[in-house]
Design a protein around this motif. Structure first.
Motif, PDB file in Angstrom:
ATOM      1  N   ASP A  90     -21.542  43.071  83.425  1.00 40.24           N
ATOM      2  CA  ASP A  90     -21.919  43.809  82.227  1.00 40.24           C
ATOM      3  C   ASP A  90     -20.774  44.677  81.715  1.00 40.24           C
ATOM      4  OD1 ASP A  90     -25.131  44.339  83.734  1.00 40.24           O
ATOM      5  OD2 ASP A  90     -24.649  42.914  82.130  1.00 40.24           O
ATOM      6  N   THR A  91     -19.701  44.758  82.475  1.00 32.68           N
ATOM      7  CA  THR A  91     -18.554  45.556  82.076  1.00 32.68           C
ATOM      8  C   THR A  91     -17.972  45.042  80.770  1.00 32.68           C
ATOM      9  OG1 THR A  91     -17.988  46.166  84.347  1.00 32.68           O
ATOM     10  CG2 THR A  91     -16.208  46.257  82.713  1.00 32.68           C
ATOM     11  N   ALA A  92     -17.864  45.929  79.797  1.00 37.82           N
ATOM     12  CA  ALA A  92     -17.370  45.547  78.469  1.00 37.82           C
ATOM     13  C   ALA A  92     -17.346  46.784  77.576  1.00 37.82           C
ATOM     14  CB  ALA A  92     -18.265  44.484  77.844  1.00 37.82           C
ATOM     15  N   ALA A  93     -16.711  46.636  76.428  1.00 38.77           N
ATOM     16  CA  ALA A  93     -16.871  47.608  75.354  1.00 38.77           C
ATOM     17  C   ALA A  93     -18.117  47.212  74.571  1.00 38.77           C
ATOM     18  CB  ALA A  93     -15.654  47.608  74.449  1.00 38.77           C
ATOM     19  N   TYR A  94     -18.986  48.174  74.364  1.00 37.58           N
ATOM     20  CA  TYR A  94     -20.249  47.922  73.668  1.00 37.58           C
ATOM     21  C   TYR A  94     -20.188  48.530  72.268  1.00 37.58           C
ATOM     22  CZ  TYR A  94     -22.506  46.145  77.864  1.00 37.58           C
ATOM     23  OH  TYR A  94     -22.843  45.374  78.955  1.00 37.58           O
ATOM     24  N   TYR A  95     -20.621  47.744  71.302  1.00 37.02           N
ATOM     25  CA  TYR A  95     -20.592  48.148  69.904  1.00 37.02           C
ATOM     26  C   TYR A  95     -21.978  47.999  69.293  1.00 37.02           C
ATOM     27  CZ  TYR A  95     -15.593  47.239  70.527  1.00 37.02           C
ATOM     28  OH  TYR A  95     -14.299  47.228  70.984  1.00 37.02           O
ATOM     29  N   CYS A  96     -22.312  48.890  68.366  1.00 34.64           N
ATOM     30  CA  CYS A  96     -23.505  48.667  67.559  1.00 34.64           C
ATOM     31  C   CYS A  96     -23.065  48.313  66.138  1.00 34.64           C
ATOM     32  CB  CYS A  96     -24.443  49.869  67.569  1.00 34.64           C
ATOM     33  SG  CYS A  96     -23.760  51.408  66.908  1.00 34.64           S
ATOM     34  N   ALA A  97     -23.928  47.602  65.472  1.00 32.22           N
ATOM     35  CA  ALA A  97     -23.640  47.147  64.118  1.00 32.22           C
ATOM     36  C   ALA A  97     -24.933  47.113  63.315  1.00 32.22           C
ATOM     37  CB  ALA A  97     -23.006  45.764  64.146  1.00 32.22           C
ATOM     38  N   THR A  98     -24.803  47.280  62.015  1.00 27.70           N
ATOM     39  CA  THR A  98     -25.984  47.263  61.161  1.00 27.70           C
ATOM     40  C   THR A  98     -25.734  46.486  59.886  1.00 27.70           C
ATOM     41  OG1 THR A  98     -27.700  48.640  60.153  1.00 27.70           O
ATOM     42  CG2 THR A  98     -25.430  49.405  59.931  1.00 27.70           C
ATOM     43  N   ASP A  99     -26.801  45.876  59.410  1.00 25.43           N
ATOM     44  CA  ASP A  99     -26.793  45.125  58.151  1.00 25.43           C
ATOM     45  C   ASP A  99     -28.154  44.453  58.065  1.00 25.43           C
ATOM     46  OD1 ASP A  99     -23.909  43.808  56.560  1.00 25.43           O
ATOM     47  OD2 ASP A  99     -25.967  43.635  55.830  1.00 25.43           O
ATOM     48  N   SER A 100     -28.253  43.403  57.284  1.00 22.99           N
ATOM     49  CA  SER A 100     -29.476  42.603  57.307  1.00 22.99           C
ATOM     50  C   SER A 100     -29.581  41.923  58.663  1.00 22.99           C
ATOM     51  CB  SER A 100     -29.428  41.550  56.202  1.00 22.99           C
ATOM     52  OG  SER A 100     -28.416  40.593  56.497  1.00 22.99           O
ATOM     53  N   LEU A 101     -30.792  41.542  59.039  1.00 25.43           N
ATOM     54  CA  LEU A 101     -30.979  40.899  60.334  1.00 25.43           C
ATOM     55  C   LEU A 101     -30.161  39.613  60.426  1.00 25.43           C
ATOM     56  CD1 LEU A 101     -32.395  40.920  63.066  1.00 25.43           C
ATOM     57  CD2 LEU A 101     -34.298  39.677  62.012  1.00 25.43           C
ATOM     58  N   TYR A 111     -21.092  46.739  58.950  1.00 19.97           N
ATOM     59  CA  TYR A 111     -20.858  48.071  59.482  1.00 19.97           C
ATOM     60  C   TYR A 111     -20.905  48.059  61.007  1.00 19.97           C
ATOM     61  CZ  TYR A 111     -21.830  49.094  54.643  1.00 19.97           C
ATOM     62  OH  TYR A 111     -21.807  49.096  53.270  1.00 19.97           O
ATOM     63  N   TRP A 112     -19.836  48.595  61.601  1.00 18.33           N
ATOM     64  CA  TRP A 112     -19.698  48.612  63.051  1.00 18.33           C
ATOM     65  C   TRP A 112     -19.300  49.995  63.525  1.00 18.33           C
ATOM     66  CZ3 TRP A 112     -20.243  44.187  66.193  1.00 18.33           C
ATOM     67  CH2 TRP A 112     -20.458  43.004  65.500  1.00 18.33           C
ATOM     68  N   GLY A 113     -19.724  50.334  64.724  1.00 23.02           N
ATOM     69  CA  GLY A 113     -19.250  51.541  65.351  1.00 23.02           C
ATOM     70  C   GLY A 113     -17.915  51.301  66.035  1.00 23.02           C
ATOM     71  N   GLN A 114     -17.402  52.359  66.648  1.00 23.41           N
ATOM     72  CA  GLN A 114     -16.069  52.281  67.252  1.00 23.41           C
ATOM     73  C   GLN A 114     -16.125  51.782  68.689  1.00 23.41           C
ATOM     74  OE1 GLN A 114     -17.892  54.955  67.248  1.00 23.41           O
ATOM     75  NE2 GLN A 114     -17.685  55.776  69.328  1.00 23.41           N
ATOM     76  N   GLY A 115     -17.312  51.732  69.261  1.00 25.93           N
ATOM     77  CA  GLY A 115     -17.478  51.187  70.603  1.00 25.93           C
ATOM     78  C   GLY A 115     -17.504  52.251  71.686  1.00 25.93           C
ATOM     79  N   THR A 116     -18.135  51.902  72.786  1.00 32.13           N
ATOM     80  CA  THR A 116     -18.154  52.763  73.967  1.00 32.13           C
ATOM     81  C   THR A 116     -17.991  51.869  75.193  1.00 32.13           C
ATOM     82  OG1 THR A 116     -19.382  54.515  75.129  1.00 32.13           O
ATOM     83  CG2 THR A 116     -20.695  52.727  74.193  1.00 32.13           C
ATOM     84  N   GLN A 117     -17.174  52.292  76.129  1.00 27.32           N
ATOM     85  CA  GLN A 117     -16.839  51.460  77.286  1.00 27.32           C
ATOM     86  C   GLN A 117     -17.866  51.634  78.388  1.00 27.32           C
ATOM     87  OE1 GLN A 117     -14.356  49.189  77.658  1.00 27.32           O
ATOM     88  NE2 GLN A 117     -15.151  48.700  79.713  1.00 27.32           N
ATOM     89  N   VAL A 118     -18.309  50.512  78.914  1.00 26.39           N
ATOM     90  CA  VAL A 118     -19.184  50.495  80.083  1.00 26.39           C
ATOM     91  C   VAL A 118     -18.457  49.768  81.202  1.00 26.39           C
ATOM     92  CG1 VAL A 118     -21.340  49.602  81.043  1.00 26.39           C
ATOM     93  CG2 VAL A 118     -21.306  50.574  78.737  1.00 26.39           C
ATOM     94  N   THR A 119     -18.315  50.423  82.326  1.00 21.61           N
ATOM     95  CA  THR A 119     -17.661  49.822  83.480  1.00 21.61           C
ATOM     96  C   THR A 119     -18.604  49.897  84.670  1.00 21.61           C
ATOM     97  OG1 THR A 119     -15.482  50.500  82.683  1.00 21.61           O
ATOM     98  CG2 THR A 119     -15.659  49.876  85.003  1.00 21.61           C
ATOM     99  N   VAL A 120     -18.916  48.732  85.225  1.00 19.71           N
ATOM    100  CA  VAL A 120     -19.818  48.653  86.370  1.00 19.71           C
ATOM    101  C   VAL A 120     -18.978  48.236  87.577  1.00 19.71           C
ATOM    102  CG1 VAL A 120     -21.941  47.696  87.304  1.00 19.71           C
ATOM    103  CG2 VAL A 120     -21.661  47.955  84.820  1.00 19.71           C
ATOM    104  N   SER A 121     -18.808  49.151  88.485  1.00 20.49           N
ATOM    105  CA  SER A 121     -17.929  48.894  89.621  1.00 20.49           C
ATOM    106  C   SER A 121     -18.276  49.833  90.762  1.00 20.49           C
ATOM    107  CB  SER A 121     -16.471  49.099  89.211  1.00 20.49           C
ATOM    108  OG  SER A 121     -15.614  48.964  90.333  1.00 20.49           O
ATOM    109  N   SER A 122     -18.089  49.324  91.979  1.00 18.29           N
ATOM    110  CA  SER A 122     -18.298  50.163  93.152  1.00 18.29           C
ATOM    111  C   SER A 122     -16.986  50.810  93.582  1.00 18.29           C
ATOM    112  CB  SER A 122     -18.894  49.333  94.291  1.00 18.29           C
ATOM    113  OG  SER A 122     -18.075  48.217  94.575  1.00 18.29           O
TER     114      SER A 122
END
Length: 122
Positions: A90-101, A111-122
């Motif tokens: 699941d590790t990745a940069a996550y973005y949200c976006a909006t428009d028509s479905l 329209y996109w956000g700038q992203g937020t990093q998710v890192t899954v690691s032990s």
């Protein structure tokens, strides 16, 4: 001016949880579809989950079904992605976006956000 701002990413151990937020401004989020996408290094961007602006119907990519939940708080003009049982993949940069479905599902939202990093690691 339409703006999307993601937050909530971070480093988490496998099996852990995170809740991402996508705060919208400049438009009424309830009337539009919102999608969460992710992109890992060296991989193409993929759609993770969508929520319709019309009836709130939701969609999940197969690998996250049963683990991720998308929701919308219209009063706060914010969409959330609750991520449980996180895996290293699941590790990745996550973005949200909006428009028509249609455009959100096709990955061509305006329209996109700038992203937020998710890192899954032990």
């Amino acid at each position: 001016q339409v703006q999307l701002v993601e937050s909530g990413g971070g480093l988490v151990q496998p099996g852990g949880s995170l809740r991402l937020s996508c705060a919208a401004s400049g438009f009424t989020l309830a009337y539009y579809a919102i999608g969460w996408f992710r992109q890992a290094p060296g991989k193409e961007r993929e759609g993770v989950s969508y929520i319709s602006g019309l009836d709130g119907s939701t969609y999940y990519e197969d690998s996250v079904k049963g683990r991720f939940t998308i929701s919308r708080d219209n009063a706060k003009n914010t969409v959330y992605l609750q991520m449980n049982s996180l895996k290293p993949e699941d590790t990745a940069a996550y973005y949200c976006a909006t428009d028509s479905l249609t455009k959100v599902v096709a990955g061509v939202a305006d329209y996109w956000g700038q992203g937020t990093q998710v890192t899954v690691s032990s």
